[in-house]
Scaffold this motif. Structure first.
Motif, PDB file in Angstrom:
ATOM      1  N   GLU A  86       0.851  -1.186   0.000  1.00  0.00           N
ATOM      2  CA  GLU A  86       0.000   0.000   0.000  1.00  0.00           C
ATOM      3  C   GLU A  86       0.885   1.233   0.000  1.00  0.00           C
ATOM      4  O   GLU A  86       1.812   1.348   0.792  1.00  0.00           O
ATOM      5  CB  GLU A  86      -0.895  -0.004   1.237  1.00  0.00           C
ATOM      6  CG  GLU A  86      -1.880   1.126   1.248  1.00  0.00           C
ATOM      7  CD  GLU A  86      -2.803   1.093   2.446  1.00  0.00           C
ATOM      8  OE1 GLU A  86      -2.972   2.146   3.075  1.00  0.00           O
ATOM      9  OE2 GLU A  86      -3.362   0.011   2.746  1.00  0.00           O
ATOM     10  N   THR A  87       0.586   2.179  -0.905  1.00  0.00           N
ATOM     11  CA  THR A  87       1.403   3.392  -1.001  1.00  0.00           C
ATOM     12  C   THR A  87       0.631   4.655  -0.655  1.00  0.00           C
ATOM     13  O   THR A  87       1.231   5.719  -0.541  1.00  0.00           O
ATOM     14  CB  THR A  87       1.989   3.543  -2.421  1.00  0.00           C
ATOM     15  OG1 THR A  87       0.911   3.624  -3.355  1.00  0.00           O
ATOM     16  CG2 THR A  87       2.909   2.386  -2.760  1.00  0.00           C
ATOM     17  N   GLY A  88      -0.679   4.552  -0.485  1.00  0.00           N
ATOM     18  CA  GLY A  88      -1.429   5.738  -0.106  1.00  0.00           C
ATOM     19  C   GLY A  88      -2.910   5.479   0.000  1.00  0.00           C
ATOM     20  O   GLY A  88      -3.415   4.436  -0.403  1.00  0.00           O
ATOM     21  N   ARG A  89      -3.592   6.469   0.610  1.00  0.00           N
ATOM     22  CA  ARG A  89      -5.050   6.439   0.748  1.00  0.00           C
ATOM     23  C   ARG A  89      -5.584   7.831   0.508  1.00  0.00           C
ATOM     24  O   ARG A  89      -4.940   8.807   0.858  1.00  0.00           O
ATOM     25  CB  ARG A  89      -5.466   6.007   2.147  1.00  0.00           C
ATOM     26  CG  ARG A  89      -5.217   4.554   2.436  1.00  0.00           C
ATOM     27  CD  ARG A  89      -5.616   4.230   3.874  1.00  0.00           C
ATOM     28  NE  ARG A  89      -5.274   2.859   4.167  1.00  0.00           N
ATOM     29  CZ  ARG A  89      -6.143   1.941   4.539  1.00  0.00           C
ATOM     30  NH1 ARG A  89      -7.403   2.266   4.719  1.00  0.00           N
ATOM     31  NH2 ARG A  89      -5.763   0.709   4.760  1.00  0.00           N
ATOM     32  N   MET A  90      -6.766   7.892  -0.072  1.00  0.00           N
ATOM     33  CA  MET A  90      -7.436   9.174  -0.285  1.00  0.00           C
ATOM     34  C   MET A  90      -8.813   9.087   0.350  1.00  0.00           C
ATOM     35  O   MET A  90      -9.561   8.145   0.075  1.00  0.00           O
ATOM     36  CB  MET A  90      -7.571   9.458  -1.781  1.00  0.00           C
ATOM     37  CG  MET A  90      -6.248   9.684  -2.480  1.00  0.00           C
ATOM     38  SD  MET A  90      -6.463   9.871  -4.264  1.00  0.00           S
ATOM     39  CE  MET A  90      -6.215   8.165  -4.781  1.00  0.00           C
ATOM     40  N   ARG A  91      -9.128  10.036   1.207  1.00  0.00           N
ATOM     41  CA  ARG A  91     -10.458  10.103   1.825  1.00  0.00           C
ATOM     42  C   ARG A  91     -11.434  10.725   0.833  1.00  0.00           C
ATOM     43  O   ARG A  91     -11.082  11.627   0.085  1.00  0.00           O
ATOM     44  CB  ARG A  91     -10.425  10.962   3.088  1.00  0.00           C
ATOM     45  CG  ARG A  91      -9.591  10.393   4.217  1.00  0.00           C
ATOM     46  CD  ARG A  91     -10.222   9.292   5.003  1.00  0.00           C
ATOM     47  NE  ARG A  91     -11.460   9.698   5.651  1.00  0.00           N
ATOM     48  CZ  ARG A  91     -12.364   8.842   6.102  1.00  0.00           C
ATOM     49  NH1 ARG A  91     -12.160   7.556   5.996  1.00  0.00           N
ATOM     50  NH2 ARG A  91     -13.457   9.268   6.677  1.00  0.00           N
TER      51      ARG A  91
END
Length: 105
Positions: A86-91
């Motif tokens: 996993e390299t990122g998350r966006m809300r």
């Protein structure tokens, strides 16, 4: 619904499963000069998340990452397409369900 996305290079697809994972598969070349590799297609990365069933995935234009949206989640998760890390998350303000959640990407 559950989804499949093809990388722009045509060599990989990401497939969403009902087990809470999406898997990136390497595919054989459309026209191979030699006999096909007996190992193809084969998974090259498993994309997991701690919650929610992935509904849809999309490759980045450079093929280096895959973004996915999960059922009833307010996040879009981004993974490395080669390692599955996993390299990122966006809300998101609303649940990012399927292609509707990924349309902005």
């Amino acid at each position: 619904g559950l989804g499949v996305a093809a990388a722009h290079d045509g060599r990989r697809v990401a497939v969403v499963g009902t087990n809470g994972e999406a898997v990136v598969w390497r595919l054989p070349a459309a026209a191979a000069a030699a006999a096909p590799d007996p190992e193809l297609p084969r998974p090259v990365a498993v994309l997991t998340r701690p919650f929610g069933l992935p509904e849809d995935v999309v490759f980045a234009s450079d093929g280096a990452s895959v973004a996915g949206a999960a059922s009833l989640s307010r996040e879009i998760v981004v993974w490395n397409a080669t390692t599955g890390a996993e390299t990122g998350r966006m809300r998101t303000p609303e649940p990012a369900t399927g292609v509707r959640g990924l349309a902005a990407l």
